[in-house]
Design an enzyme around this catalytic site. Structure first.
Site, PDB file in Angstrom:
ATOM      1  N   LYS A  49       0.837  -1.205   0.000  1.00 44.11           N
ATOM      2  CA  LYS A  49       0.000   0.000   0.000  1.00 44.11           C
ATOM      3  C   LYS A  49       0.872   1.255   0.000  1.00 44.11           C
ATOM      4  O   LYS A  49       0.598   2.220  -0.717  1.00 44.11           O
ATOM      5  CB  LYS A  49      -0.950  -0.016   1.219  1.00 44.11           C
ATOM      6  CG  LYS A  49      -2.008  -1.096   1.108  1.00 44.11           C
ATOM      7  CD  LYS A  49      -2.779  -1.357   2.403  1.00 44.11           C
ATOM      8  CE  LYS A  49      -3.696  -2.569   2.204  1.00 44.11           C
ATOM      9  NZ  LYS A  49      -4.447  -2.957   3.415  1.00 44.11           N
ATOM     10  N   GLN A  93      -4.902  -1.801   9.647  1.00 41.07           N
ATOM     11  CA  GLN A  93      -4.778  -3.101   8.997  1.00 41.07           C
ATOM     12  C   GLN A  93      -5.350  -4.211   9.870  1.00 41.07           C
ATOM     13  O   GLN A  93      -5.071  -4.290  11.068  1.00 41.07           O
ATOM     14  CB  GLN A  93      -3.286  -3.373   8.687  1.00 41.07           C
ATOM     15  CG  GLN A  93      -3.024  -4.634   7.888  1.00 41.07           C
ATOM     16  CD  GLN A  93      -3.585  -4.587   6.473  1.00 41.07           C
ATOM     17  OE1 GLN A  93      -3.607  -3.539   5.829  1.00 41.07           O
ATOM     18  NE2 GLN A  93      -4.030  -5.723   5.978  1.00 41.07           N
ATOM     19  N   ASP A 116     -11.297   2.508   4.248  1.00 38.73           N
ATOM     20  CA  ASP A 116     -11.468   1.054   4.272  1.00 38.73           C
ATOM     21  C   ASP A 116     -12.942   0.663   4.177  1.00 38.73           C
ATOM     22  O   ASP A 116     -13.257  -0.492   3.883  1.00 38.73           O
ATOM     23  CB  ASP A 116     -10.915   0.522   5.602  1.00 38.73           C
ATOM     24  CG  ASP A 116      -9.824  -0.500   5.400  1.00 38.73           C
ATOM     25  OD1 ASP A 116      -9.598  -0.910   4.255  1.00 38.73           O
ATOM     26  OD2 ASP A 116      -9.203  -0.875   6.405  1.00 38.73           O
TER      27      ASP A 116
HETATM   28  N1  GUN Z   1      -6.975  -7.226   5.846  1.00 37.71           N
HETATM   29  C1  GUN Z   1      -7.386  -7.926   4.761  1.00 37.71           C
HETATM   30  N2  GUN Z   1      -8.035  -7.105   3.904  1.00 37.71           N
HETATM   31  C2  GUN Z   1      -8.033  -5.885   4.458  1.00 37.71           C
HETATM   32  C3  GUN Z   1      -8.556  -4.630   4.052  1.00 37.71           C
HETATM   33  O1  GUN Z   1      -9.166  -4.465   3.003  1.00 37.71           O
HETATM   34  N3  GUN Z   1      -8.332  -3.608   4.903  1.00 37.71           N
HETATM   35  C4  GUN Z   1      -7.695  -3.762   6.079  1.00 37.71           C
HETATM   36  N4  GUN Z   1      -7.548  -2.708   6.863  1.00 37.71           N
HETATM   37  N5  GUN Z   1      -7.198  -4.895   6.489  1.00 37.71           N
HETATM   38  C5  GUN Z   1      -7.377  -5.965   5.682  1.00 37.71           C
END
Ligand code: GUN
Length: 291
Positions: A49, A93, A116
């Site tokens: 990211k 996350q 998110d």
């Molecule tokens: N863990 C797996 N997929 C995601 C996501 O789309 N966002 C976040 N924050 N954590 C994740």
């Protein structure tokens, strides 16, 4: 059988976003990435990211609290990011350590910075078909991939395997929306579903997000199906330098030959997810008035 190439779609979208950010003359959009502890998959996702943000010209702020952080301390951190006028988007996350209530953390993120899309308000906006919110990145990426690969859900039976907050529930609501590209008839299956293969075999479009390696086998699909494989599972493999290989929720070698279209793992949904996060961050930047 046609492969749906997520890398190609993500590259195109990233180029579009990069061109858009290049037109911003003042401050650039800023994404705060919070990763608690050292979960290996999370380490690699957050790195990806950060790298994609840099490529587009989005500023990222990486915050790495220790695994021992308390829920109250994490709330305080989110509160400070919510109040920070230079931060447009906040991502915490997942997964979080067991002593932290993950949904409570998602709720703490201000809805207007919730890139998110896990906040109650943004999940509710999907149900209300209100475009002013943020759709979580994986379901948004799946809809984008379906659109870019020319798959219209109208009149199709869409079977979603999995009911998670991150994928299963929001993708089911998106596929159901009464709008161009969607308008599907949706069935949601999960670990408590009886006669699962009977249902999955009815799918015109099967979205596998159950989190179990190679769970979907050839006997569970009908010929001509479109399969979206959302799984990213690490399976031990001593022939690999890392000691593992990545596999989806679909047993690709047996299922792919039956499909009209299928996403590979890796290189399917995953790259789109990161691109959609950047799209959401730029949307948050536009929606806020402090630049
Ligand atoms: N863990 C797996 N997929 C995601 C996501 O789309 N966002 C976040 N924050 N954590 C994740």
């Amino acid at each position: 059988m046609e492969l749906i190439d997520g890398n190609q779609a993500a590259t195109a979208l990233i180029a579009e976003l990069k061109a858009e950010v290049a037109t911003f003359t003042g401050r650039k959009p800023c994404l705060a990435l919070v990763r608690v502890g050292e979960d290996p998959a999370s380490v690699s996702y957050v790195k990806k990211k950060e790298k994609t943000a840099a490529e587009i010209g989005v500023t990222s702020r990486i915050i790495l609290p220790p695994v021992t952080i308390t829920q109250e301390e994490l709330f305080a951190l989110i509160d400070s990011l919510n109040a920070d006028a230079t931060v447009d988007g906040i991502l915490v996350q997942s997964p979080l350590p067991k002593h932290i209530d993950e949904v409570a953390v998602f709720r703490r993120v201000s809805p207007d910075k919730d890139v998110d899309g896990f906040n109650t308000i943004n999940l509710g906006k999907i149900a209300q078909e209100d475009d002013t919110g943020f759709v979580s990145c994986t379901p948004a990426g799946i809809m984008e991939l379906l659109a870019r690969s020319g798959t219209d859900l109208k009149g199709k039976h869409v079977v979603v395997l999995g009911r998670s907050l991150i994928v299963g529930k929001p993708i089911a609501l998106l596929a159901l929306q009464k709008r161009a590209g969607a308008n599907g008839t949706v069935t949601i299956c999960h670990s408590g579903t009886a006669n699962l293969p009977t249902l999955t075999r009815q799918a015109d479009v099967l979205i596998a997000a159950i989190g179990r390696a190679e769970f979907v086998t050839a006997d569970m699909v009908k010929p001509g199906v479109v399969v979206i494989d959302v799984g990213i599972n690490r399976v031990p493999d001593s022939s690999k330098k890392t000691g593992y290989r990545l596999t989806g929720d679909v047993h690709f070698p047996s299922v792919a030959p039956l499909c009209a279209k299928i996403t590979p793992v890796p290189g399917g949904v995953g790259p789109m997810t990161v691109a959609m996060l950047m799209k959401n961050t730029i949307k948050a930047f536009h929606l806020r008035s402090t630049h």
